[in-house]
Design an enzyme around this catalytic site. Sequence first.
Site, PDB file in Angstrom:
ATOM      1  N   ASP A 170      24.012   5.563  21.680  1.00  0.00           N
ATOM      2  CA  ASP A 170      24.824   5.777  22.879  1.00  0.00           C
ATOM      3  C   ASP A 170      23.950   5.720  24.125  1.00  0.00           C
ATOM      4  O   ASP A 170      23.148   6.623  24.374  1.00  0.00           O
ATOM      5  CB  ASP A 170      25.525   7.137  22.773  1.00  0.00           C
ATOM      6  CG  ASP A 170      26.462   7.403  23.928  1.00  0.00           C
ATOM      7  OD1 ASP A 170      26.868   6.433  24.606  1.00  0.00           O
ATOM      8  OD2 ASP A 170      26.800   8.575  24.155  1.00  0.00           O
ATOM      9  N   ASP A 227      29.893   1.474  30.007  1.00  0.00           N
ATOM     10  CA  ASP A 227      29.822   2.455  28.927  1.00  0.00           C
ATOM     11  C   ASP A 227      29.896   1.796  27.557  1.00  0.00           C
ATOM     12  O   ASP A 227      30.891   1.150  27.228  1.00  0.00           O
ATOM     13  CB  ASP A 227      30.983   3.431  29.097  1.00  0.00           C
ATOM     14  CG  ASP A 227      30.906   4.611  28.148  1.00  0.00           C
ATOM     15  OD1 ASP A 227      29.866   4.789  27.500  1.00  0.00           O
ATOM     16  OD2 ASP A 227      31.899   5.353  28.056  1.00  0.00           O
TER      17      ASP A 227
END
Length: 443
Positions: A322, A110
């Site tokens: 992201d 992540d």
Amino acid sequence: MAALATTAFALFLLCVSDFISVSAKGGFTVDLIHRDSPRSPFYNPSETPSQRLKNAFHRSFGRLSHLKPTAYSSVAQPNQAESTLISNRGEYLMELSIGTPPFSIKAIADTGSDLIWTQCEPCVNCYTQTDPIFDPSKSSTYKTIHCSSNQCTELKGRCPAKGSGSGSACQYEVDYGIQYTIGNLAVDTLTLASTTGRNVSFPKTIIGCGHNNTGTFDKKESGIVGLGGGDESLITQLGTSIDGKFSYCLVPFAWEGNQTSKLNFGDNAVVSGSGVVSTPIVEYPTQKTFFFLTLKAISVGNVKVPYTSSSSASSKGNIIIDSGTTLTLLEPSFYSKLEKVVDKVVGGERVNDSQIGIPLCYKVSQSKYLKLPNITVHFSGGNVKLKPNNTFIRVSDEALCFAFAPAVLVPSLYGNVAQADFLVGYDVKKKTVSFKPTDCTKV
């Protein structure tokens, strides 16, 4: 530690051989395999493409509840490596090994979080996990960080409560909104796999050994690998061994072939040549995790829509790039202006599907008559020209949808559909993110 948890795609580091430790200087490559590819161990043949997309969209909106960048305000030796990614439930999973001898785990990778952690024995309160759980007592290189040490203080760890039975271990606690992990901070050897059959080991890597972990984790994943900008992230810890560089090339979400995405480190992560566009990373002193960029405008054909916001926050560093969010989510007032311009150009019959959650969709039976516009994202320092597969997605037999949506969030999020078929490179030392149009199915 930033609160970002489950992601819209997943990274899986595919181990192709027994572990043979080598120096990072030689470089290594690991395939990135999409979760929905037939090559993936997570492939579910009973799911339709539209079901997978709808699930991914719901996760994009759900991710907002975990994203709380509190610092956002107006204040504002070259080595190489590549790693393998497999998308699990729309998230990137990374397979790596911890300890000596190496113990293989699969964890969410992540860019919106920092700590590297896995479930550990003894597991006081853990979610169900398919694979065996890491037992630190069986690793000869595992060493607990003492709660009274300077390292514990620097990592913002804490000493356990008296009588808790946790001894003097430095403890961490990370809350991801609907998920959390509590455990001990430690150092151990981290090993990454290579597609060449050789592997790279990094001794004394800071990890979290989670003994109390609950939430909506998948049973096929063992924890999280943070790729953010914080002190305890994988990127920061690899430091000089990768010269502060990493990049990825994501295969389009709808790709049904056997080609894989790539995650690169060090020299392999350099983005150069014709067509490269770079934009500065905006840093906030108390918020190192996220990679903030500055969005100036978005053009639809020849019509430029300048970025505006109803928020009083600075326009600098107004969007986070992201890899863990499928859609690009924009501040509502700006999105509204953008949608009007896009809809005027496309001019098709609109449809509404409440299960999808995307406001701008068109009837597919008329898709051959739709005029899908060229869209350009104007970042500070450069313009990224998107293709139709970056901006529109076939979500069902009946609907084609705009891959942008409004969200009450400051800053906005630049999602992975917009990043597909680009080599996206991060240079933490130079503080830039670069984009290069690339056919990621051929990398």
